[in-house]
Design an enzyme around this catalytic site. Structure first.
Site, PDB file in Angstrom:
ATOM      1  N   ARG A   1       1.243 -10.116  70.419  1.00 22.19           N
ATOM      2  CA  ARG A   1       2.259  -9.201  69.902  1.00 22.19           C
ATOM      3  C   ARG A   1       2.518  -8.031  70.853  1.00 22.19           C
ATOM      4  O   ARG A   1       3.615  -7.485  70.885  1.00 22.19           O
ATOM      5  CB  ARG A   1       1.823  -8.661  68.545  1.00 22.19           C
ATOM      6  CG  ARG A   1       1.593  -9.712  67.506  1.00 22.19           C
ATOM      7  CD  ARG A   1       1.170  -9.048  66.237  1.00 22.19           C
ATOM      8  NE  ARG A   1       1.984  -7.847  66.049  1.00 22.19           N
ATOM      9  CZ  ARG A   1       3.189  -7.839  65.536  1.00 22.19           C
ATOM     10  NH1 ARG A   1       3.716  -8.948  65.092  1.00 22.19           N
ATOM     11  NH2 ARG A   1       3.870  -6.719  65.438  1.00 22.19           N
TER      12      ARG A   1
ATOM     13  N   ARG B   1       3.451  -6.507  60.539  1.00 21.79           N
ATOM     14  CA  ARG B   1       3.518  -5.701  61.763  1.00 21.79           C
ATOM     15  C   ARG B   1       4.931  -5.563  62.343  1.00 21.79           C
ATOM     16  O   ARG B   1       5.245  -6.107  63.405  1.00 21.79           O
ATOM     17  CB  ARG B   1       2.567  -6.280  62.816  1.00 21.79           C
ATOM     18  CG  ARG B   1       1.130  -6.143  62.386  1.00 21.79           C
ATOM     19  CD  ARG B   1       0.184  -6.731  63.387  1.00 21.79           C
ATOM     20  NE  ARG B   1      -0.189  -5.803  64.430  1.00 21.79           N
ATOM     21  CZ  ARG B   1      -1.176  -6.038  65.280  1.00 21.79           C
ATOM     22  NH1 ARG B   1      -1.865  -7.169  65.205  1.00 21.79           N
ATOM     23  NH2 ARG B   1      -1.479  -5.172  66.209  1.00 21.79           N
TER      24      ARG B   1
ATOM     25  N   ASP C   1      -9.793  -1.641  64.015  1.00 22.35           N
ATOM     26  CA  ASP C   1     -10.341  -2.701  64.866  1.00 22.35           C
ATOM     27  C   ASP C   1     -11.866  -2.787  64.783  1.00 22.35           C
ATOM     28  O   ASP C   1     -12.469  -3.671  65.397  1.00 22.35           O
ATOM     29  CB  ASP C   1      -9.920  -2.486  66.332  1.00 22.35           C
ATOM     30  CG  ASP C   1      -8.468  -2.882  66.565  1.00 22.35           C
ATOM     31  OD1 ASP C   1      -7.852  -3.463  65.661  1.00 22.35           O
ATOM     32  OD2 ASP C   1      -7.943  -2.610  67.664  1.00 22.35           O
TER      33      ASP C   1
END
Ligand code: UD1
Length: 426
Positions: free
Chosen positions: A92, A121, A310
């Protein structure tokens, strides 16, 4: 496809060198589009996302040599300002070419990334910012077509207020603004260290970027039509460092992370300390060890300097082993609990309530065959495998290869019983 096989082993012990930051290298590679001169990046990790970005830059007409840890990029023959779906769907972050292309060449055609494993997203904030800078944006058959003012002219500096802090959105607009006419002010920016790192590089290239690392960034566009080439060594990867910190804490080990920066990981470090880990800077290195039992700690993900999304999956594995109940909330991405059903298969006790996971620690996890559909979830399953009784096989290793350099070699050197099994995941 390869799998990673792990057998429960001793506590991790020894030294591991942290690689360069993937999420800093990707935008900086894209920033090379702002210049025709030869640029050199050092401390670049050997990862699939780097190869994908190199392939994308080559498609755009650049000459790219990847000899990690060094990558060289120079102008090639003709520029084709187009990022095709085949490359964008693999990664992405390919959308990071949009800002530099339209700023430099007056137009760009970039595939929309489409859905992905951790949510929809969108890129509306990137597009809104470019429009404010005078771009005309059209969406056509899955592609974003962007054109500078008056049919491909120079972008104009503007004031852009993001609806929410977006990392790649902030980076895309910083790069676009660095060649725009006049001054751009970006408000409600992402404050991640990777944004600061990109600003350092843009400034080396002759742009004027101020305020990166805060929520307001000012950029004065360079008057020349391009920026200068650069030579830059990438900062260490804070998420890789964080992942090894959690792995050390989970196994009750004692690990020295070489070339890691505690200041980039304050929220995680504070949670790990509360959970019972000892973490200390030793010069350029960071030492992590745990001798005390694991305590439950709640965590809620937030934009930097908050707890990083993350690191959520890896931290959850640690909490699976704590004595008591912890609550982990994910506020950045939807669908970012895909590791939970896999951890259930390993004997974890986790209840999901919307964006919140309630984790009840268990005395031990059990090895199983598991797989994950995103990078950090895969890392969490590897950590689970390190502490689970018996054997764990983590499938779909290509996700790990996107973001962790030689993970089995690095963990193996710390004493883990881990191997890559070629073609095991058919
Ligand atoms: C980057 C990181 C990724 C990390 C994420 C959040 C890179 C290459 N990737 O991803 O590892 O997990 O930051 O720390 O640096 N959003 C919108 N509209 C937009 C852009 C974003 O609504 O135009 C939303 C997203 O859906 C998400 C939030 O904003 O809910 C943050 O996303 P963003 O910071 O943009 O993530 P990435 O830059 O894609």
């Amino acid at each position: 496809m390869d799998a990673i096989r792990i057998r429960c082993g001793p506590p991790l012990c020894g030294r591991v060198r942290i690689s360069g930051a993937k999420n800093a290298a990707l935008p900086i590679l894209c920033a090379t589009l702002l210049s025709d001169g030869p640029s050199r990046l050092r401390n670049v990790p050997a990862l699939r996302d780097i190869e994908t970005t190199a392939a994308l830059l080559r498609f755009l007409g650049r000459t790219v040599t990847v000899e990690t840890p060094e990558v060289n990029v120079a102008a090639g023959s003709d520029v084709r300002p187009e990022a095709p779906y085949e490359l964008v769907k693999q990664m992405r972050a390919s959308v990071l070419v949009l800002g530099p292309l339209v700023a430099r060449f007056g137009r760009a055609k970039v595939s929309l990334p489409g859905g992905c494993a951790i949510g929809t997203r969108p890129i509306d904030q990137h597009l809104k910012g470019l429009e404010a800078m005078g771009c005309t944006i059209q969406l056509d058959r899955g592609y974003v077509l962007a054109e500078g003012p008056a049919g491909g002219g120079r972008l104009r500096g503007a004031e852009v207020c993001f609806d929410l802090p977006t990392v790649t959105g902030t980076e895309n607009l910083m790069m676009a603004a660095s060649l725009a006419k006049g001054r751009t002010t970006l408000v409600n920016c992402a404050r991640e260290p990777e944004v600061e790192e990109l600003a350092r590089v843009l400034n080396k290239m002759g742009a004027e970027v101020n305020g990166a690392g805060t929520d307001v960034i000012h950029v004065v566009g360079a008057e020349r039509g391009e920026l200068a080439p650069f030579d830059h060594a990438i900062i260490p990867d804070r998420i890789e460092a964080g992942t090894y910190m959690v792995a050390a804490a989970a196994t009750g080990g004692d690990v020295l992370l070489e070339s890691a920066r505690l200041e980039d990981l304050e929220a995680l470090v504070s949670k790990l300390r509360q959970a019972g880990a000892e973490i200390a800077a030793e010069g350029e290195n960071v030492r992590v060890r745990r001798t005390a039992p694991l305590r439950p700690v709640n965590a809620t993900t937030a934009p930097h300097p908050g707890f990083p999304t993350d690191m959520q999956a890896q931290f959850m594995v640690l909490m699976c082993l704590a004595q008591g109940e912890s609550v982990i909330s994910e506020t950045i991405f939807e669908n970012r609990f895909m590791h939970v059903p896999e951890l259930h298969r390993m004997g974890a006790r986790i209840a999901l309530r919307g964006h919140t996971a309630i984790v009840h620690g268990v005395p031990r996890l059990r090895g199983a065959s598991v797989m994950a559909t995103d990078l950090r979830a895969s890392a969490s399953l590897v950590i689970a495998g390190l502490v689970a009784e018996g054997e764990t096989e983590v499938r779909r290793v290509y996700h790990l290869d996107r973001g962790y350099e030689r993970i089995e070699a690095k963990l193996g050197a710390l004493g883990a019983n881990i191997e890559r099994v070629k073609g095991a995941d058919a």
